[in-house]
Design an enzyme around this catalytic site. Structure first.
Site, mmCIF file in Angstrom:
data_model
loop_
_atom_site.group_PDB
_atom_site.id
_atom_site.type_symbol
_atom_site.label_atom_id
_atom_site.label_comp_id
_atom_site.label_asym_id
_atom_site.label_seq_id
_atom_site.Cartn_x
_atom_site.Cartn_y
_atom_site.Cartn_z
ATOM 1 C CB THR B 145 -0.952 -0.059 1.276
ATOM 2 O OG1 THR B 145 -1.549 -1.102 1.063
ATOM 3 C CG2 THR B 145 -1.907 1.147 1.368
ATOM 4 C CD GLU B 146 -1.066 5.592 -0.742
ATOM 5 O OE1 GLU B 146 -0.318 5.993 -1.746
ATOM 6 O OE2 GLU B 146 -2.384 5.877 -0.714
ATOM 7 C CB ALA B 147 5.307 2.807 -2.785
ATOM 8 C CD1 TRP B 296 2.874 6.836 -2.933
ATOM 9 C CD2 TRP B 296 3.408 5.574 -4.622
ATOM 10 N NE1 TRP B 296 1.728 6.171 -3.336
ATOM 11 C CE2 TRP B 296 2.222 5.376 -4.600
ATOM 12 C CE3 TRP B 296 4.307 5.198 -5.713
ATOM 13 C CZ2 TRP B 296 1.421 4.691 -5.707
ATOM 14 C CZ3 TRP B 296 3.613 4.489 -6.707
ATOM 15 C CH2 TRP B 296 2.019 4.340 -6.299
ATOM 16 C CD1 TRP B 306 -2.435 6.871 5.071
ATOM 17 C CD2 TRP B 306 -0.329 6.484 4.963
ATOM 18 N NE1 TRP B 306 -1.968 6.802 3.644
ATOM 19 C CE2 TRP B 306 -0.711 6.490 3.711
ATOM 20 C CE3 TRP B 306 1.086 5.908 5.330
ATOM 21 C CZ2 TRP B 306 0.210 6.315 2.706
ATOM 22 C CZ3 TRP B 306 2.003 6.003 4.408
ATOM 23 C CH2 TRP B 306 1.564 6.032 3.106
#
Lengths: 399, 406
Positions: B145-147, B296, B306
């Site tokens: 997820t999200e690199a 990223w 997050w």
């Protein structure tokens, strides 16, 4: 630049946003090198100010007039309560309209020899005097509308005599300043003022006075604060109904209602009827409001119609999280807050509950909100106001 | 000259219903199907359908020499299956051309890696099965997820059988080295594909920015940059929604896309390759060592979008704490996992809030505080359902009070 400013309150003769505004804007303008002459009703003996020349409009004769020139009586939280000479049975006292007329006469005489480039009026009671000064001096007139009769009356039975003066003032003004976009829309809609004549200049806050340091309430309970005149406009009844919903689900919380007004007896009654009177404290009018902000875990401003709502900024300056009504000007300018429609008691109660339950949301909102308002400055308000002055001076045939 | 490796991230979160504190315990629905449908319809109309159609055209025009990859999240596939079969078909047609590779990720576009290894593995497996069901494909490349990346993520991905993994090509890790090569983590032979953030963001963020000196960005200019980028492989990783949604049609983004393959292929030696092809053709040149977690997102490229402020941390730790209980209530597992989707925590971010940038743009809540309170109301409801004693199986179906009394 020389400005003749007509107002009707100035700290310590102050009942809310307008006085705060006048005090701060004259101070900021003088810092910017503007020469301000401020006219207000009543005696100037108590006003300690070295940055603004204050003319008392007819000092001897007007003491009584000045005292009565308070449109919110008897619901005024700050000045009215300490003045026993005022009869408390009518919102607008019997001699009030006569007083406005006399203020106009006195003020017009007092400013006859005052030299200025622009005349600036704050709210309707000064409008007739402002219009007359404009005609006599042939200088541009700027009026700031801090609230309208529609807001003050909660849109119920606005006094046509007053709204008429408001309309005239805005009609004769070269520019109209409002303290929010919300307010701008209101006067476009209700007074038919063309939008391009209105400039929005939001209120600001002077951080110096406020402390982040929390005051602990004696009991181990959360505090939810309401602060303002107890009138329809400020929505204290919605506050109590939401309080009831919260108390059904969350026990250790106390609600403090600071201020007085014509709804006080009714509010006390309803808190008894809802069975929450042991959880609601009515303090009446208080002079030292800063401590209440610091004591509160949450500040709620559920106004039915709030032209700006400077108290929300004051709460934020004290690092207190706020829930404000969407029907307010302040909700346009700050990000770090929760907002609700004033009529949505369930939504208000739900957000109050959440804020009380989670320490982290209070902490984040409090500290981010504090940072946000600390970037504000009355100097920005002064700069924006000076832009408006310059524009009117450019366009005015006499200027 | 380098090979060009393009990968598009395709994802839509399951948006939550407005859930009041008074809805807790009333077994209300958590997910706002109307809102999700609304956003999905819009993004399909503005991005997925027109872009898929154009790309299909490009593949046939270049005889399959335009090659790239997709990573499509499980929750999006599920929603497309349920309500937008045409859109799903258009993705299927692209994959069927053989020019498109699919990546494996967590089914829920979630922070599962931070929940537990077991949860992480299960969500990756779910996505894998979904890709098999819909496209008949078994992916070899993993993207978290999200690199979200670190040495441990890479090692775990290798143990799960992946040959390649996606990461952000961070200057402070690379030092003087170029991101345009294959690397390996210090203790594993999995290949790390490093996103070239400069060239990727030129399309993703700067394309329509008029203050950017390079504006307007044309396909031949960009192809020139690619030809001069150097190295073995230039990884251009961007959100698929760039086309038509983040960058509106009016910015010329579709014209750019339509001309790019031709312009690239005109440069001798420049070609498009999928990661699996690159695995065969190129060898790693060095070690990319990240003993912590990067991503990223934002400018910090870490987890702070997050999990920075105390609301995000509390919300996430409460989700995490529910794992052992939820595992005993299989019917609530899916809802719990949907709450792990990274977007919910992104909405609570206060970092950039006052500046009104992308966080605010993508946020359907008024403020991060609203996002947090709404999320917590739902989580509290889930918690109460999880903690409830299971109904005894012997209870009579019509078990009204007084049923047995005569």
């Amino acid at each position: 630049m020389k400005v003749l400013m007509l107002g009707w309150e100035f700290p310590p003769f102050s009942s809310g946003g307008l006085g705060t505004h006048c005090y701060n804007i004259t101070r900021a303008l003088s810092k910017r090198g503007v020469d301000v002459t401020f006219v207000m009703p009543g005696s100037s003996d108590d006003v300690h100010s070295d940055f603004v020349r204050i003319i008392s409009a007819g000092k001897q004769k007007l003491i009584k007039v000045g005292v009565s020139l308070k449109p919110y009586l008897p619901s005024l939280p700050i000045t009215a309560a300490r003045n026993s000479r005022v009869s408390n049975d009518k919102v607008y006292g019997y001699g009030f309209f006569e007083d406005v007329r006399r203020y106009t006469e006195m003020a017009s005489q007092a400013v006859r020899d005052v030299d200025c480039d622009v005349i600036h009026c704050h709210d309707w009671m000064t409008f007739p005097a402002g219009i007359r000064a404009k005609e006599e001096k042939e200088k541009p007139l700027v009026v700031t509308v801090h609230s309208t009769e529609f807001d003050r009356s909660g849109s119920l039975c606005p006094n046509p005599w007053i709204s008429d003066i408001e309309w005239k003032g805005m009609y004769h003004a070269d520019r109209v300043i409002t303290v929010s976009r919300y307010m701008k829309n209101q006067i476009m809609e209700r007074y038919g003022v063309p939008g391009d004549k209105i400039e929005v200049v939001h209120n600001s806050i002077d951080m110096g006075r406020y402390s982040k340091r929390k005051i602990r309430f004696g009991l181990d309970e959360k505090i939810v604060l309401f602060l303002g005149r107890l009138t329809l406009q400020k929505g204290p009844d919605y506050f109590l109904r939401a309080a009831k919903r919260v108390l059904d689900n969350y026990k250790s919380v106390r609600f403090i209602v600071v201020g007085t007004g014509d709804m006080l007896p009714q509010l006390i009654d309803s808190s008894i009827n809802m069975g929450i009177s042991n959880r609601v404290i009515f303090t009446g009018f208080q002079e030292e409001i800063d401590d209440y902000y610091r004591m509160a875990d949450l500040y709620v401003m559920p106004s039915v119609s709030e032209p700006f709502g400077i108290t929300a900024l004051e709460a934020m300056a004290s690092e207190t999280p706020v829930i404000v009504s969407r029907q307010s000007g302040v909700s346009e300018v700050v990000n770090h807050k929760l907002s609700v429609d004033f009529w949505d008691v369930d939504e208000l109660a739900s957000k109050m509950l959440g804020t009380l339950r989670y320490e982290c949301v209070r902490r984040e909102m409090g500290s981010n909100g504090h940072r946000e308002v600390s970037r504000m400055s009355w100097l920005d308000v002064a700069d924006r106001t000076m832009e408006v002055y310059s524009e009117t001076m450019k366009c005015h045939p006499a200027g | 000259m380098p090979s060009i490796c393009i990968y598009f991230q395709v994802h839509q979160p399951m948006r939550l219903r407005g859930f009041s504190a008074f809805d807790i315990g009333k077994s209300r629905e958590y997910f706002d199907s109307d809102k999700n449908r609304f956003y999905l319809e819009r993004v399909s109309r503005k991005c997925y359908l027109p872009t898929n159609r154009r790309i299909l055209e490009l593949i046939s025009k270049t005889d399959g020499r335009f090659r790239f990859s997709f990573s499509i999240t499980g929750i999006l596939l599920e929603e497309l299956e349920r309500g937008f079969p045409k859109v799903l078909d258009s993705f299927r047609r692209l994959v069927d051309t053989g020019s498109v590779e699919l990546f494996n990720e967590t089914y829920y576009h979630s922070l599962a890696y931070l929940v537990s290894e077991r949860e992480f593995r299960e969500q990756v497996k779910l996505h894998r099965e979904k890709l098999w069901d819909i496209f008949g494909v078994k992916p070899r490349i993993f993207r978290n997820t999200e690199a979200m990346y670190g040495n441990d993520v890479a090692r775990l991905a290798r143990r799960m059988g992946f040959r390649g993994i996606v990461a952000e090509g961070l200057s402070h890790v690379l030092g003087w080295r170029s991101p345009n090569y294959l690397y390996t983590p210090p203790d594993s032979d999995i290949r790390v594909f490093l996103r070239n953030y400069k060239l990727s963001d030129d399309i993703g963020f700067r394309f329509s920015c008029r203050e950017w000196p390079e504006w307007p960005l044309t396909a031949d200019k960009y192809a020139n940059w690619l030809s001069r980028a150097g190295g073995d492989v230039v990884n251009i990783f961007i959100d698929y929604e760039t086309f038509g949604e983040h960058q509106w049609q009016e910015t010329g983004i579709f014209d750019f896309l339509m001309h790019l393959p031709q312009e690239v292929l005109e440069h001798e030696g420049l070609q498009f390759m999928t990661p699996s092809e690159i695995l065969k053709a190129k060898t790693p040149v060095g070690v990319y060592d990240v003993p912590y977690l990067t991503s990223w997102a934002d400018v910090h490229r870490d987890l702070s979008a997050w999990l920075e402020n105390s609301m995000q941390q509390q919300a996430f730790s409460e989700v995490k704490a529910l794992e052992p209980l939820v595992r005993r209530r299989k019917h609530l597992l899916d809802a719990w996992r949907k709450l792990q989707t990274s977007d919910h925590f992104y909405y609570m971010c206060t970092k950039w809030f006052a500046d009104g940038d992308v966080h605010k743009y993508f946020n359907y809540y008024e403020t991060p505080y609203d996002a947090f309170l709404n999320f917590m109301n739902i989580l509290t409801d889930l918690k109460s359902r999880v903690q409830k004693k299971p109904k005894p199986s012997y209870s009579a179906p019509n078990n009204k009070p007084g049923y047995y009394s005569t």
